[in-house]
Design an enzyme around this catalytic site. Structure first.
Site, PDB file in Angstrom:
ATOM      1  N   GLY A 134     -22.224  19.218  12.880  1.00 48.26           N
ATOM      2  CA  GLY A 134     -23.349  18.426  12.376  1.00 48.26           C
ATOM      3  C   GLY A 134     -23.186  18.154  10.889  1.00 48.26           C
ATOM      4  O   GLY A 134     -22.817  19.055  10.132  1.00 48.26           O
ATOM      5  N   ARG A 164     -17.288  16.025  16.990  1.00 51.87           N
ATOM      6  CA  ARG A 164     -17.204  17.210  17.837  1.00 51.87           C
ATOM      7  C   ARG A 164     -15.960  17.027  18.698  1.00 51.87           C
ATOM      8  O   ARG A 164     -15.617  15.903  19.059  1.00 51.87           O
ATOM      9  CB  ARG A 164     -18.474  17.356  18.662  1.00 51.87           C
ATOM     10  CG  ARG A 164     -19.682  17.597  17.733  1.00 51.87           C
ATOM     11  CD  ARG A 164     -20.770  18.426  18.380  1.00 51.87           C
ATOM     12  NE  ARG A 164     -21.558  19.119  17.363  1.00 51.87           N
ATOM     13  CZ  ARG A 164     -22.637  18.610  16.751  1.00 51.87           C
ATOM     14  NH1 ARG A 164     -23.063  17.406  17.038  1.00 51.87           N
ATOM     15  NH2 ARG A 164     -23.277  19.328  15.864  1.00 51.87           N
ATOM     16  N   ASP A 204     -21.495  27.006  12.445  1.00 54.22           N
ATOM     17  CA  ASP A 204     -20.822  28.147  13.080  1.00 54.22           C
ATOM     18  C   ASP A 204     -19.808  27.728  14.146  1.00 54.22           C
ATOM     19  O   ASP A 204     -18.808  28.416  14.339  1.00 54.22           O
ATOM     20  CB  ASP A 204     -21.825  29.184  13.588  1.00 54.22           C
ATOM     21  CG  ASP A 204     -22.719  28.653  14.673  1.00 54.22           C
ATOM     22  OD1 ASP A 204     -22.824  27.418  14.811  1.00 54.22           O
ATOM     23  OD2 ASP A 204     -23.324  29.471  15.399  1.00 54.22           O
ATOM     24  N   THR A 232     -24.489  23.142   6.758  1.00 51.47           N
ATOM     25  CA  THR A 232     -25.401  22.783   7.855  1.00 51.47           C
ATOM     26  C   THR A 232     -26.827  22.816   7.320  1.00 51.47           C
ATOM     27  O   THR A 232     -27.153  23.670   6.490  1.00 51.47           O
ATOM     28  CB  THR A 232     -25.292  23.760   9.052  1.00 51.47           C
ATOM     29  OG1 THR A 232     -26.397  23.529   9.938  1.00 51.47           O
ATOM     30  CG2 THR A 232     -25.358  25.213   8.632  1.00 51.47           C
ATOM     31  N   ASP A 238     -29.262  23.753   8.976  1.00 47.46           N
ATOM     32  CA  ASP A 238     -30.026  24.759   9.728  1.00 47.46           C
ATOM     33  C   ASP A 238     -30.134  26.123   9.036  1.00 47.46           C
ATOM     34  O   ASP A 238     -30.960  26.943   9.433  1.00 47.46           O
ATOM     35  CB  ASP A 238     -29.406  24.968  11.119  1.00 47.46           C
ATOM     36  CG  ASP A 238     -29.360  23.681  11.924  1.00 47.46           C
ATOM     37  OD1 ASP A 238     -30.266  22.853  11.746  1.00 47.46           O
ATOM     38  OD2 ASP A 238     -28.411  23.505  12.721  1.00 47.46           O
ATOM     39  N   ASP A 281     -28.224  28.607   9.300  1.00 47.36           N
ATOM     40  CA  ASP A 281     -28.069  29.640  10.331  1.00 47.36           C
ATOM     41  C   ASP A 281     -26.678  30.279  10.339  1.00 47.36           C
ATOM     42  O   ASP A 281     -26.241  30.802  11.352  1.00 47.36           O
ATOM     43  CB  ASP A 281     -28.374  29.037  11.717  1.00 47.36           C
ATOM     44  CG  ASP A 281     -27.420  27.904  12.084  1.00 47.36           C
ATOM     45  OD1 ASP A 281     -26.653  27.451  11.209  1.00 47.36           O
ATOM     46  OD2 ASP A 281     -27.434  27.470  13.247  1.00 47.36           O
ATOM     47  N   ARG A 291     -31.915  24.128  15.295  1.00 49.23           N
ATOM     48  CA  ARG A 291     -31.267  24.708  16.477  1.00 49.23           C
ATOM     49  C   ARG A 291     -31.954  26.021  16.859  1.00 49.23           C
ATOM     50  O   ARG A 291     -33.159  26.030  17.057  1.00 49.23           O
ATOM     51  CB  ARG A 291     -29.769  24.883  16.249  1.00 49.23           C
ATOM     52  CG  ARG A 291     -29.071  23.520  16.137  1.00 49.23           C
ATOM     53  CD  ARG A 291     -27.659  23.587  16.586  1.00 49.23           C
ATOM     54  NE  ARG A 291     -26.866  24.446  15.711  1.00 49.23           N
ATOM     55  CZ  ARG A 291     -25.556  24.513  15.753  1.00 49.23           C
ATOM     56  NH1 ARG A 291     -24.884  23.780  16.615  1.00 49.23           N
ATOM     57  NH2 ARG A 291     -24.896  25.302  14.943  1.00 49.23           N
TER      58      ARG A 291
HETATM   59  P1  ADP Z   1     -21.323  23.101  13.935  1.00 52.23           P
HETATM   60  O1  ADP Z   1     -20.046  23.349  13.219  1.00 52.23           O
HETATM   61  O2  ADP Z   1     -22.263  22.254  13.157  1.00 52.23           O
HETATM   62  O3  ADP Z   1     -21.910  24.381  14.468  1.00 52.23           O
HETATM   63  P2  ADP Z   1     -20.401  22.484  16.660  1.00 52.23           P
HETATM   64  O4  ADP Z   1     -20.949  23.738  17.250  1.00 52.23           O
HETATM   65  O5  ADP Z   1     -20.541  21.231  17.419  1.00 52.23           O
HETATM   66  O6  ADP Z   1     -20.988  22.185  15.205  1.00 52.23           O
HETATM   67  O7  ADP Z   1     -18.833  22.737  16.392  1.00 52.23           O
HETATM   68  C1  ADP Z   1     -18.032  21.765  15.794  1.00 52.23           C
HETATM   69  C2  ADP Z   1     -16.649  21.767  16.418  1.00 52.23           C
HETATM   70  O8  ADP Z   1     -16.016  23.029  16.162  1.00 52.23           O
HETATM   71  C3  ADP Z   1     -16.608  21.612  17.919  1.00 52.23           C
HETATM   72  O9  ADP Z   1     -16.733  20.272  18.348  1.00 52.23           O
HETATM   73  C4  ADP Z   1     -15.218  22.149  18.226  1.00 52.23           C
HETATM   74  O10 ADP Z   1     -14.209  21.201  17.934  1.00 52.23           O
HETATM   75  C5  ADP Z   1     -15.097  23.297  17.212  1.00 52.23           C
HETATM   76  N1  ADP Z   1     -15.440  24.556  17.881  1.00 52.23           N
HETATM   77  C6  ADP Z   1     -16.665  24.982  18.268  1.00 52.23           C
HETATM   78  N2  ADP Z   1     -16.585  26.159  18.922  1.00 52.23           N
HETATM   79  C7  ADP Z   1     -15.268  26.494  18.959  1.00 52.23           C
HETATM   80  C8  ADP Z   1     -14.525  27.590  19.498  1.00 52.23           C
HETATM   81  N3  ADP Z   1     -15.117  28.597  20.149  1.00 52.23           N
HETATM   82  N4  ADP Z   1     -13.177  27.577  19.336  1.00 52.23           N
HETATM   83  C9  ADP Z   1     -12.555  26.591  18.679  1.00 52.23           C
HETATM   84  N5  ADP Z   1     -13.198  25.509  18.162  1.00 52.23           N
HETATM   85  C10 ADP Z   1     -14.531  25.467  18.294  1.00 52.23           C
END
Ligand code: ADP
Length: 319
Positions: A11, A72, A103, A125, A127, A129, A171
């Site tokens: 995000g 993503r 995260d 972020t 959030d 968080d 979230r």
């Molecule tokens: P944010 O970083 O804002 O929490 P997301 O949860 O959508 O956003 O995560 C962003 C991107 O990070 C995901 O689209 C994916 O490419 C990568 N990612 C998320 N979780 C994992 C994971 N367990 N292992 C490897 N890459 C991950």
């Protein structure tokens, strides 16, 4: 380390640009080249990578969003996807990577770290968080957006003597709701970290009305339930009419506040220092206004804690 990369992922948050700028300027200041990876891990896998110069990050410190774009990427959750990413980085001679994101993005950075590729996570972020930091880049700007909305809604709520429910982002975390509710003088704040008592909320609303209160503002974190759902239960439980306002994605945009620009500049610079010191696999943060860094794997295992004393205070001040 002579060449590093930087990407923004997940995000978007206001202040990400200021963080990218800090990474680029700090590195170049120390004669380290910087490559920008566009569209997060998607661009990493596809080799959407370009050298950044001092001028590449000119005129962005005050802009919301991210100049590097964000995305993503499901493929990056697989080992094959991560290996493709590492191959791209190596093919460009990039020796370490700064990941600015939430995260989920940290989990991607952790996966690369576990495969021997040095990454440093920067918390970006709205959030708030992310474990291992008291504040994340974008949180302060989002708060200011929310209180601007609360102030405006309060005007119309008073004029019509109405109760408003304002649904905010976050979230699974209640930080945006709690801080904005406190700053906006909300009568009731609902956060996912604590249970709420519907009877208490109803009696508080009713006693406020009896005392001649002209309006009531209820801030609901999206992690609790939607504003519409809460309006429905208030109607069913107490026959209370409310209006619902869902703030949505405006909370993600806008020019970053001074606090977010300063935070982004400090955290982005620290990430580069860590890579230059040969310390990969770290997550940078801020605690008591001091820069800190944690092992990214340990940081991800730490719980995010909302300030429950502040929650108690918000209740005391909204009697
Ligand atoms: P944010 O970083 O804002 O929490 P997301 O949860 O959508 O956003 O995560 C962003 C991107 O990070 C995901 O689209 C994916 O490419 C990568 N990612 C998320 N979780 C994992 C994971 N367990 N292992 C490897 N890459 C991950």
């Amino acid at each position: 380390m002579k060449r590093i990369g930087v990407l923004t992922s997940g995000g978007d948050a206001p202040g990400m640009n200021a963080a990218v700028r800090a990474v680029v300027r700090k590195a170049i200041y120390h004669n380290v080249e910087v490559y920008g990876v566009y569209q997060g891990y998607n661009g990493l896998i596809n080799g959407n990578i370009e050298k950044l110069e001092l001028g590449s990050v000119g005129d962005i410190i005050h802009r919301g969003g991210t100049k590097l774009y964000t995305a993503r990427c499901e493929e990056f959750k697989t080992r094959e996807g991560q290996q493709k990413g590492i191959e791209q980085l190596k093919a460009h001679g990039i020796e370490g990577l700064v990941v600015i994101g939430g995260d989920g993005s940290y989990r991607g950075a952790k996966a690369l770290t576990e495969q021997g590729y040095p990454c440093v996570g920067v918390p970006g972020t709205i959030d708030n968080d992310i474990p291992g930091t008291e504040l994340t880049i974008g949180f302060d700007t989002a708060l200011n957006t929310v209180i601007d909305a609360i102030d405006k809604i309060r005007d119309t709520a008073t004029s019509h003597e109405r109760t408003f429910i304002i649904e905010v982002m976050g979230r699974n975390a209640g930080d945006i709701a709690l801080w904005s509710g406190l700053a906006g003088g909300a009568e009731t704040i609902l956060i996912p970290e604590d249970n709420y008592d519907m009877d208490e909320i109803v009696s508080r609303l009713k006693s406020g009305q009896e005392r001649g209160k002209k309006h009531s503002i209820i801030v609901v974190a999206e992690g609790v339930m939607s504003g519409d759902e809460f309006a429905k239960s208030l109607k069913e439980k107490a026959n209370l009419e409310t209006r619902v306002s869902v703030l949505g994605h405006i909370q993600r945009g806008g020019s970053p506040t001074a606090a977010d620009r300063v935070l982004a500049s400090r955290l982005g610079s620290r990430a580069v220092e860590l890579l230059m010191e040969g310390k990969g696999g770290r997550a940078v943060g801020i605690e008591k206004n001091e820069l800190v860094d944690y092992d990214i794997i340990e940081a991800l295992a730490m719980p995010h804690v909302v300030d429950l004393d502040m929650y108690k205070l918000s209740k005391e001040l909204s009697i």
